[in-house]
Structures are given as C-alpha cells and as structure tokens.
Design a protein around this motif. Structure first.
Motif, PDB file in Angstrom:
ATOM      1  N   LYS A  55      39.210  47.235  39.045  1.00 51.39           N
ATOM      2  CA  LYS A  55      41.181  46.516  38.852  1.00 51.39           C
ATOM      3  C   LYS A  55      40.939  45.443  40.209  1.00 51.39           C
ATOM      4  O   LYS A  55      40.020  44.973  40.719  1.00 51.39           O
ATOM      5  N   THR A  56      41.456  43.919  39.629  1.00 51.36           N
ATOM      6  CA  THR A  56      41.406  43.085  40.143  1.00 51.36           C
ATOM      7  C   THR A  56      41.788  42.666  41.959  1.00 51.36           C
ATOM      8  O   THR A  56      41.000  42.424  42.880  1.00 51.36           O
ATOM      9  N   ARG A  57      42.335  43.953  41.516  1.00 50.43           N
ATOM     10  CA  ARG A  57      43.028  44.186  43.712  1.00 50.43           C
ATOM     11  C   ARG A  57      41.723  44.166  43.740  1.00 50.43           C
ATOM     12  O   ARG A  57      41.127  43.839  45.131  1.00 50.43           O
ATOM     13  N   ASP A  58      40.674  45.327  43.964  1.00 48.12           N
ATOM     14  CA  ASP A  58      39.776  46.211  44.189  1.00 48.12           C
ATOM     15  C   ASP A  58      38.279  44.976  44.370  1.00 48.12           C
ATOM     16  O   ASP A  58      37.762  45.009  45.408  1.00 48.12           O
ATOM     17  N   ASN A  63      47.568  34.420  41.232  1.00 50.28           N
ATOM     18  CA  ASN A  63      46.941  35.538  40.997  1.00 50.28           C
ATOM     19  C   ASN A  63      46.130  36.554  41.990  1.00 50.28           C
ATOM     20  O   ASN A  63      46.968  37.298  42.155  1.00 50.28           O
ATOM     21  N   TYR A 114      49.091  36.899  44.691  1.00 50.59           N
ATOM     22  CA  TYR A 114      49.847  37.914  43.407  1.00 50.59           C
ATOM     23  C   TYR A 114      49.851  39.597  44.990  1.00 50.59           C
ATOM     24  O   TYR A 114      50.556  40.476  44.076  1.00 50.59           O
ATOM     25  N   HIS A 115      48.384  39.605  44.078  1.00 47.39           N
ATOM     26  CA  HIS A 115      47.512  41.094  44.843  1.00 47.39           C
ATOM     27  C   HIS A 115      47.290  40.999  46.548  1.00 47.39           C
ATOM     28  O   HIS A 115      47.964  42.016  47.338  1.00 47.39           O
ATOM     29  N   PHE A 116      47.424  39.875  47.541  1.00 51.83           N
ATOM     30  CA  PHE A 116      47.565  39.353  48.668  1.00 51.83           C
ATOM     31  C   PHE A 116      48.151  37.950  48.934  1.00 51.83           C
ATOM     32  O   PHE A 116      47.874  37.258  49.031  1.00 51.83           O
TER      33      PHE A 116
END
Lengths: 218, 218
Positions: B9-12, B45, B48-50
């Motif tokens: 996943k992008t976050r990971d 991008n 968006y997560h952090f």
C-alpha cells in the motif's frame, strides 16, 4: 541569576552569561537578544564582540576543550593509581557539568558545526585513551585484575557513560524539555562510572571504591 | 536502494522508504519532497497520506515502540537465564539498528516532540527494569554474583551503553556528519554491553560469555 561582576570585560561577561543561560535553559532556546537583554547591553554592542550565537558557542567550546585537555592528562614518569582514576572522573564530570549545554544538545550542535565535531571527537578519543592508561596503571600496580581486552572494552564503556550520562538522565527525569536542573545527576554519574571499574578491582581497593562510591550517591 | 515492492500500500511504502532514507542520510537531511521523489509519487499524493514529516516520524516511532515492547518482555513463570540476556541484547540492538535515525538525532527529535519524549522515556525505563530483572534471575540461578546495589548500577549502565552506543561510534568514526554507514558498530555495541555483565558472572558462564562476545567482534 547574579549578574557577572561589573569589572569584567564585556567580551568575557557575554561569554559567562551565555554559558549560564545555555546551561539553565538549553542552547536552542536562547538567542543573542536574550543574552544582550540579560546583560543589559544593546544587541549592537553584542554584535561588536560576536557576529553570531555560533561564534559564542565556538569560544565556549574552546574554553571547554582546554579544560578537558588538562583533565585528561595521564601522569608521566610514574604509574597511574586509584587517585588518578578518581581525579580523572571528578574533573571530567566537573567540566561536563560546567559546559553541560554542549552535552545536552550534542547531536544538534555537532551537526551544525564540523569543526566542533572534529574537536569533540578528539576529546572522546582522549577520554578513552586516558581511561585505558589509568586502568593499565592499576593492573601494573596489582590493584586491578584485567586483560588488555577487558581494559579496551572498559575504557570505551567509561567514555560512553561519562559522555552520555546527562542525556540519559535528562530523558529519564522528565517528559518536558523545559526545566534543566539536575544537580544530583552529576554525582550519580561518577557513581555509575565507578561501578564499571569496581568489579575489576582486588579486595581492598574494591571495598575502598565502594565506600567512596556511596558518598557520591548521598 | 531497491524500491519497495509495488504491491505494498502507498502508505506503507511511504513509511518504509522514509525509514530507509532517514537511516541512510540522517532525518534532518530528508524532506517530504525527497521521499516523494524516491517513491516516484507526487508531493500531493504523499500529503494525502501524511500531513508532515513529523507525522511520518511519529508513525515510525510507534512501530519502533511496539517492537521494543516485545523485545523488553521479561519471561514470566520462570527465572530468567543467560539466554534471556543474549536475546534481550540482540533484540534491543536489532531494533535500535533498524530505527537508528531516532538514536542518531535523539536530542533533536525528542526536543521537537513532547509526546515522543514521554514514550521514549518509557522505553528507557523498561530497558533498565528488564536488564535488572534478567540480572536478578542470573543471581537467583547462581550464575551471577552481584548485590542488589550492583544490579541497580549495572542495569543503568546497560541501558546507557545500549542507548548511546551508536551516537558514540558515529562521533568517533568520522569528522563529517555525512555518510552514516556503520554496520560493524552494532556487533561492537552488543560486545560492549556483554563486557559490562561479564565481570559479575561465575567461572563457567563468564568463559562462555567471553567466547560469544568474541564472535560479535568478528
């Protein structure tokens, strides 16, 4: 905080006041304006003597380095003994305490200034080599039981504990970064280093050392 | 550096790449733009997560804390033994190594974030108490000779050396703050902590420990 005596030169008063403020409140919190305020001089007057806070830090570091060089002398012409060990630890911790702002934000200060990093590395190396020389003296005098491998590891551990004790205690002591008073930690630091040395000493010397150690705890 | 597997996943992937960049180049040198570049994603991008680099650091710290909590468990229902001591040191140093950027700029990171400071203090306390519990187990098993005073001082010294070993070696190794590769230092760190414990062990256990210690040096 008492102001420095008025008969001191302005330059020396700036250094002394900076050292006090850095130690008490942490170097990152103190600006040259704070220092000027505390001395009741204009920022312009301060800049006449020092172009930046980093220049003040460099000068304070030079004072610190000179004192460490004196503390880290191994006795020539005779075998080092237990008194040398105590004197070494005493002086090293005393100097670290007087310039404790350096140790409390060490990574910070060293990453900003390559020159200080080189000099600080020199001081670390001397901490290790002086500790090793004193231990070797204790072995030669029959007071300590240790192989040269033991001494090498012990000398490194002495330097680590002496160097980082204040950081360790400051993280342990409080969750806030604010108040930086930890008077008792210095004695406990000496105690911790003596505890590294104790198990290698022979009966009589070990008992003596434990007795002295307890006084540092009081 | 190999890119993370694409099926993550992008976050990971952001977390994993950040950790690698922080460890390799030092956290202060890395911006969120560097991280986005390395992953070949847009800064938008990433945001968006952090929301910030500090949020990434907090998440990495949480991973680190969970792993330390596992490493710092004392065995229940049985007396701790020498294997527990090795396992403790092994896991503690392994975790410190995997999240070494935290330790390399510790003062820096902790002074920026009070929450991390509180959590890091908890980890330090557990390092001390687990080390003490294991030592007490070794005494109960007749493997170690130490008073409760000895154990208290030893446990503090174990925590100091384990915590600050990388900083110490990084200052000693090089005058520049730039390249941060020090693979051998980890094994030497375990060796240094074992050297703290060795003098308190009885004959057979001490010889065994010295043998294992030497393997860490190789």
């Amino acid at each position: 905080m008492d102001p420095p005596p008025v008969f001191m030169k302005t330059r020396d008063r700036i250094l002394q006041t900076s050292l006090q403020l850095f130690n008490e409140q942490g170097e990152p919190r103190i600006t040259t304006n704070h220092i000027a305020d505390e001395l009741d001089i204009s920022p312009g007057n301060l800049y006449y003597h020092f172009r930046s806070k980093d220049e003040i830090i460099e000068l304070l570091f030079q004072q610190f380095e000179r004192r460490m060089d004196t503390a880290l002398q191994t006795p020539e012409r005779r075998v080092p003994n237990m008194e040398d060990m105590w004197l070494y630890l005493h002086l090293v911790f005393e100097n670290i305490w007087e310039y404790r702002f350096l140790y409390r934000d060490l990574d910070n200060i060293l990453s900003r200034n390559k020159k200080l990093r080189t000099h600080f590395r020199r001081i670390l190396e001397r901490k290790v080599s002086t500790a090793a020389a004193i231990c070797k003296g204790l072995v030669d005098a029959g007071v300590m039981n240790a192989t040269s491998e033991d001494i090498a590891a012990l000398a490194r551990n002495i330097a680590v504990v002496a160097t980082y004790w204040l950081n360790f205690q400051s993280v342990r002591a409080s969750a806030s970064a604010a108040p930086r008073n930890d008077g008792n930690n210095l004695g406990l630091g000496v105690y911790q280093v003596l505890a590294l040395v104790a198990p290698f000493l022979n009966g009589e010397a070990r008992r003596l050392l434990q007795q002295i150690s307890r006084e540092y705890l009081a």
